[in-house]
Design an enzyme around this catalytic site. Sequence first.
Site, PDB file in Angstrom:
ATOM      1  N   GLU A   1       0.826  -1.205   0.000  1.00  0.00           N
ATOM      2  CA  GLU A   1       0.000   0.000   0.000  1.00  0.00           C
ATOM      3  C   GLU A   1       0.867   1.264   0.000  1.00  0.00           C
ATOM      4  OE1 GLU A   1      -3.376   0.249   0.299  1.00  0.00           O
ATOM      5  OE2 GLU A   1      -3.684   2.306   1.022  1.00  0.00           O
ATOM      6  N   ASP A   2       1.918   1.264   0.801  1.00  0.00           N
ATOM      7  CA  ASP A   2       2.617   2.517   1.085  1.00  0.00           C
ATOM      8  C   ASP A   2       4.034   2.648   0.528  1.00  0.00           C
ATOM      9  OD1 ASP A   2       0.406   3.310   2.474  1.00  0.00           O
ATOM     10  OD2 ASP A   2       1.169   2.705   4.435  1.00  0.00           O
TER      11      ASP A   2
END
Length: 744
Positions: free
Chosen positions: A85-86
């Site tokens: 996600e990051d």
Amino acid sequence: MISNFYRKKLDELLVNCRRNILSVKVNENLITNAFRFALEAHKNDRRVSGEPYITHPYEVAMILAKEMPIDDISVASALLHDVVEDTKFTVKDIRAEFGYEVAEIVDGATQIEGIFENYEAKAVESFKKLMLSMTSDLRIILVKFADRLHNLRTLDFLPPSRQIRIAQETLEIFAPFAHRFGLSNIKTEMEDLSFKYLNKQLYDEIARKLKERKKERDKYIKKFIEPIEKALTEEGYKYEINGRAKHIYSIYRKMMSRNKSFDEIYDLFAVRVILDTDNKNECFSVYGIITQIFMPVPERFKDYISLPKQNGYQSIHTTVVSKEGKLVELQIRTREMHDIAEKGIAAHWKYKENIIIGERKLDEWIKWIRETIDNAGKEDYSSEQLIESFKMNLYQDEIYCFTPKGELKILPKHSTPVDFAFAIHTEVGMRCIGAKVNGKIISLDTPLKSGSQVEILTSKNQTPKRDWEKLVVTQKAKSDLRKYFNTEKRKIAEKGKEIFEKKLKKNKIHINGDDLTRLVQKLKYKDILDFHYEVSSNEYRADEIIDVIQNRSKQETVEEISESINQTDHELTSQERTYNKFVTDARASAGGISIGDGQSSVNIPGLKYDFAKCCNPIPGDDVIGYITKTEGIKIHRRNCNNIVNLYLMDSSRIVDVNWAESGLTEFSGGIRIIGEDRPGILNEITEMISKTYKINIISANVYTKGSTFEGTIIMNVHDLKELNSVIERISLHKGVIKAMRFSG
Ligand code: MN
């Protein structure tokens, strides 16, 4: 290389894994590598709090190791859950480094994350994905639980609007889910933290009072358990006994549902006996020993050992009367049952291997999810219906009923014989004409009670009735009935179609399918099927359209024609207009709308109201109105459990209401009484009520077992003040242990 600080952190995690994960040999290399990978991947990121980002995945992994200790793979996945996600790394990278399973879990967790960002817009989608993710690998949802819990623990750093949204979503979705999985520690902490952000003032007040009373409570518990300890030790049991305060959110719910202040809640704590034994029969022996010391309240006895809850929970529950006359809740269970009570499916891993394949209950749950989602795709379920059916299954308590052959059926609370019939088989449901409960004939709309033996009576001439749709609560019965009526509707619509086409022919009218579709939709029919169905019972509907088409010149568009038909459709639009005006007026009227002066409509013309059956409000109660689509305003007590939920779902339909001055009307109010059982006591009480208060008693019921009784009296009262004074008077009656308000 990692610093000493992180080396220590990692060791701490490994220690917890080694200690708690018992079903597999922990692969410490896997966890160490995952930790290093996450540390490196997130090295430039910080949390909103300013801390290095790695603290978050680390704490999430720690929650898994402590509260849901299943295996090394889930811990490694937790460490990596935000990497895709990051950071620049992809699922492919994770798969290359850590293998297929870890990559799948990280991928699943990432996808769910995405949906929750747009939670409000895509509620249905998020439910679906959340549920489907479990069916692919249950560990995804466990990582999500831990992720959500840590985010809640660190919610202070987010702006208030997001705090509230996350807290609501947790109460609505995550906590009931965690409960379904028996993860009661997680559920409890989620509820308390969410409550803290939704009602800080009340949270603080309850927390403060709990703390203030701690000494007093501990002293009381110590005194209460002393004789139990003595007896159990003498009998040679190995056990642990403790009494602890209930969690803040459950106290809040008790205050709300019983309309009591903190000081009036008697069961702020529960006493628990945990037996170190594999023999579950010892729980019953211990129950016997304790009830020789303290008098039990028979109605409170629940045997979840012989009949475990659907989430696997097992324990004996009972309530006894202490030497001071207070009611004390008591739970008796073995160590294994206790582990399962706190850690749910995570504990199953410890006691039984291969839970996903071997555990039937879990299989059934997963099967249900798949069926619901499949059905939703096949029949055109509205989004609301889908969410409704999911929620129903999350929130509802269960009842246990048996077939005459002794086969157990677990059904949601409020299920009727019709639900039971469909649970046996669709054909049995379709043909049911009646039911016998414990040998006695009951009507099909009677809610079933736990422990009943239910025999379904069928007839081959029977077909499902329309009003059954209102009687059933189970997913299966609802879906079977919907399927049946849809087929029926299609058959009937066929007739309507013939009628309509004959008329068109007779009048030499040609209209193409598209134009007709637009026309009927303009007329507020859902579709042509809907229109044909209407025509089959009401030919006039067909004439209406034909008339209008004929009387118009050919230049006019279908739009204009349907516009003019719409204007002649007074009934529908005026009803709609009334509803809209009602909502606007109700919301605008300053002090709220007023009710209770003996009329069934409010001070806004055309608007009707009614009192909710779930909480039976009476004048003096703090009340609130919920605008329903077809039944006007439903008045609930402000602390009604249902309204607490409705508030979360759709606060725009809540209106303020207040009681009108005049007190001429009578309302039914209920009182529940617990007391010592001696002949004639209920008669004395009812006689006292009608003499002293000139009150009309509608019904009185009593249950006795052993040396106590529990009774309910329903009577006509004018307002809360009157009801409270009756309750106070009954409390003083000789032999009464407790009298309280009772609703529904
Ligand atoms: Mn996260």
